[in-house]
Design an enzyme around this catalytic site. Structure first.
Site, PDB file in Angstrom:
ATOM      1  N   ASP A  66       0.762  -1.177  -0.096  1.00  0.00           N
ATOM      2  CA  ASP A  66       0.016   0.174   0.088  1.00  0.00           C
ATOM      3  C   ASP A  66       0.916   1.230   0.012  1.00  0.00           C
ATOM      4  O   ASP A  66       1.458   1.533   0.953  1.00  0.00           O
ATOM      5  CB  ASP A  66      -0.922   0.062   1.376  1.00  0.00           C
ATOM      6  CG  ASP A  66      -1.932   1.221   1.340  1.00  0.00           C
ATOM      7  OD1 ASP A  66      -1.672   2.044   0.528  1.00  0.00           O
ATOM      8  OD2 ASP A  66      -2.550   1.279   2.244  1.00  0.00           O
ATOM      9  N   VAL A  67       1.076   2.046  -1.184  1.00  0.00           N
ATOM     10  CA  VAL A  67       2.049   2.742  -1.303  1.00  0.00           C
ATOM     11  C   VAL A  67       1.663   4.206  -0.367  1.00  0.00           C
ATOM     12  O   VAL A  67       2.522   4.958  -0.200  1.00  0.00           O
ATOM     13  CB  VAL A  67       2.050   3.314  -2.728  1.00  0.00           C
ATOM     14  CG1 VAL A  67       2.931   2.074  -3.641  1.00  0.00           C
ATOM     15  CG2 VAL A  67       1.047   3.983  -3.151  1.00  0.00           C
ATOM     16  N   SER A 148       0.891  11.838 -16.025  1.00  0.00           N
ATOM     17  CA  SER A 148      -0.050  11.767 -17.096  1.00  0.00           C
ATOM     18  C   SER A 148      -0.276  13.121 -18.011  1.00  0.00           C
ATOM     19  O   SER A 148       0.399  14.127 -17.443  1.00  0.00           O
ATOM     20  CB  SER A 148      -1.532  11.799 -16.178  1.00  0.00           C
ATOM     21  OG  SER A 148      -2.890  12.067 -16.894  1.00  0.00           O
ATOM     22  N   TYR A 161      -6.959  14.513  -8.774  1.00  0.00           N
ATOM     23  CA  TYR A 161      -6.108  13.617  -9.818  1.00  0.00           C
ATOM     24  C   TYR A 161      -5.176  14.353 -10.535  1.00  0.00           C
ATOM     25  O   TYR A 161      -4.058  14.263 -10.539  1.00  0.00           O
ATOM     26  CB  TYR A 161      -6.933  12.946 -10.840  1.00  0.00           C
ATOM     27  CG  TYR A 161      -6.197  11.961 -11.703  1.00  0.00           C
ATOM     28  CD1 TYR A 161      -5.543  10.679 -11.426  1.00  0.00           C
ATOM     29  CD2 TYR A 161      -6.101  12.572 -12.875  1.00  0.00           C
ATOM     30  CE1 TYR A 161      -4.839   9.943 -12.401  1.00  0.00           C
ATOM     31  CE2 TYR A 161      -5.277  11.642 -13.878  1.00  0.00           C
ATOM     32  CZ  TYR A 161      -4.736  10.317 -13.597  1.00  0.00           C
ATOM     33  OH  TYR A 161      -3.999   9.712 -14.331  1.00  0.00           O
TER      34      TYR A 161
END
Length: 266
Positions: A66-67, A148, A161
Site C-alpha cells: 500500500d504505497v 499523466s 487527480y
C-alpha cells in the site's frame, strides 16, 4: 545480450492485467530484467501477471504494498533487495483515477485525501525508500514516475487527480536535483488516455458526461483529436520507460516526457 540482463525493476500498481504496470514489466522482462510485481494486494490477477512474465523468461517476485503507507514502501524495497540484491529501476505507477466528481462535490476529507495519499504521497514514500537503497549500494539507478497528460493540462471532474499528477512532476524535478550527484536519474512519463481497467472507468464516465451515445463514439471522437489518430497503448509508455532506464538516457533527468501522440505538446 538483452539490455537489462541481471538488472531488477520494481513497478508499483502492476498487478492488473492490461494495465500500464504490466505493460512496463513485459517490456523489461523481454530485455532480461528481474521483475517485481507489486500492488495493494497480491491476488489471483497479480499472480497471473507474474506467471505471464515468467513465461517470457523473467525471474519474478510478487510483493504487496500500500504505497500510501511509508513503512510498507520501505518493506517493498527491503524485500526486493532480499530477493534480487540491487534495485536498478523503480517505477512509481500506482495511482487512483476512478474518483470522478465535480470540484464542488468532492468529499475533501475522504476522496481528496485518498487520491493525494496514493498518487503523490505514495510516489514520495517510494522514491525516498528506493533512493536510499540506491545511494547505499552506490551504483546509481533510475526512478521513473508515471504521471499523466493531466500533469500538464487541467481536466474537469478530476481535481484531486490533476493536482496529484502536477505534484508528481514537481516531485520529479526536486528529486532529480538532489539525486543526480549519486548517479540516480528521476524522470516522469506523461501518457495521454490509455484504456486500461482504470481507463475503461474513465471512458464510461466521460462519455456520459459529454453526451455521447456510446463509449465507442466517445473513443472515436478522442481519436480524431490526436495527431496520431489513436489513444495511447501500454506499450507506448513502456517504450519510454525502457529508454529512460537505459544508458542512452543517463544525461536526462528532471524531465516530464509527453507520450501522447502529439496531443500534449508542452
Amino acid at each position: 545480450m538483452p539490455k537489462f540482463a541481471g538488472k531488477t525493476i520494481v513497478v508499483t500498481g502492476s498487478g492488473k492485467k492490461k494495465g500500464l504496470g504490466q505493460g512496463i514489466l513485459q517490456a523489461f522482462a523481454d530485455e532480461g530484467a528481474n521483475c517485481v510485481v507489486s500492488d495493494l494486494t497480491i491476488d489471483d490477477e497479480a499472480e497471473a501477471v507474474a506467471d505471464e512474465l515468467r513465461s517470457r523468461g523473467a525471474k519474478v517476485a510478487t510483493i504487496a504494498c500500500d504505497v500510501s503507507n511509508a513503512e510498507q514502501c520501505q518493506n517493498l524495497i527491503a524485500k526486493t533487495a532480499k530477493y534480487f540484491g540491487n534495485i536498478d529501476v523503480f517505477v512509481n505507477n500506482a495511482g487512483i483515477g476512478f474518483l470522478m466528481k465535480p470540484l464542488l462535490e468532492v468529499d475533501t476529507a475522504k476522496e481528496w485525501d485518498q487520491v493525494i495519499s496514493v498518487n503523490l504521497s505514495g510516489a514520495f514514500y517510494c522514491t525516498q525508500a528506493a533512493a536510499r537503497h540506491m545511494v547505499e549500494i552506490g551504483k546509481g539507478g533510475r526512478i521513473i514516475n508515471i504521471a499523466s497528460q493531466a500533469a500538464k493540462t487541467g481536466f474537469p471532474h478530476l481535481p484531486a487527480y490533476v493536482s496529484s499528477k502536477h505534484g508528481m512532476v514537481g516531485l520529479t524535478r526536486a528529486s532529480a536535483v538532489e539525486l543526480g550527484g549519486h548517479g540516480i536519474t528521476v524522470n516522469a512519463v506523461c501518457p495521454n488516455h490509455v484504456t486500461t481497467g482504470l481507463g475503461a472507468q474513465q471512458n464510461a464516465y466521460f462519455s456520459k458526461l459529454l453526451g455521447f451515445d456510446t463509449v465507442e463514439a466517445y473513443l472515436e471522437n478522442m481519436a480524431t483529436k490526436n495527431p496520431m489518430g489513436r489513444p495511447g497503448l501500454p506499450s507506448d509508455t513502456a517504450a519510454a520507460c525502457l529508454w529512460l532506464a537505459s544508458d542512452d538516457a543517463f544525461y536526462v533527468t528532471g524531465e516530464a516526457l509527453n507520450v501522447s501522440g502529439g496531443e500534449e505538446m508542452h
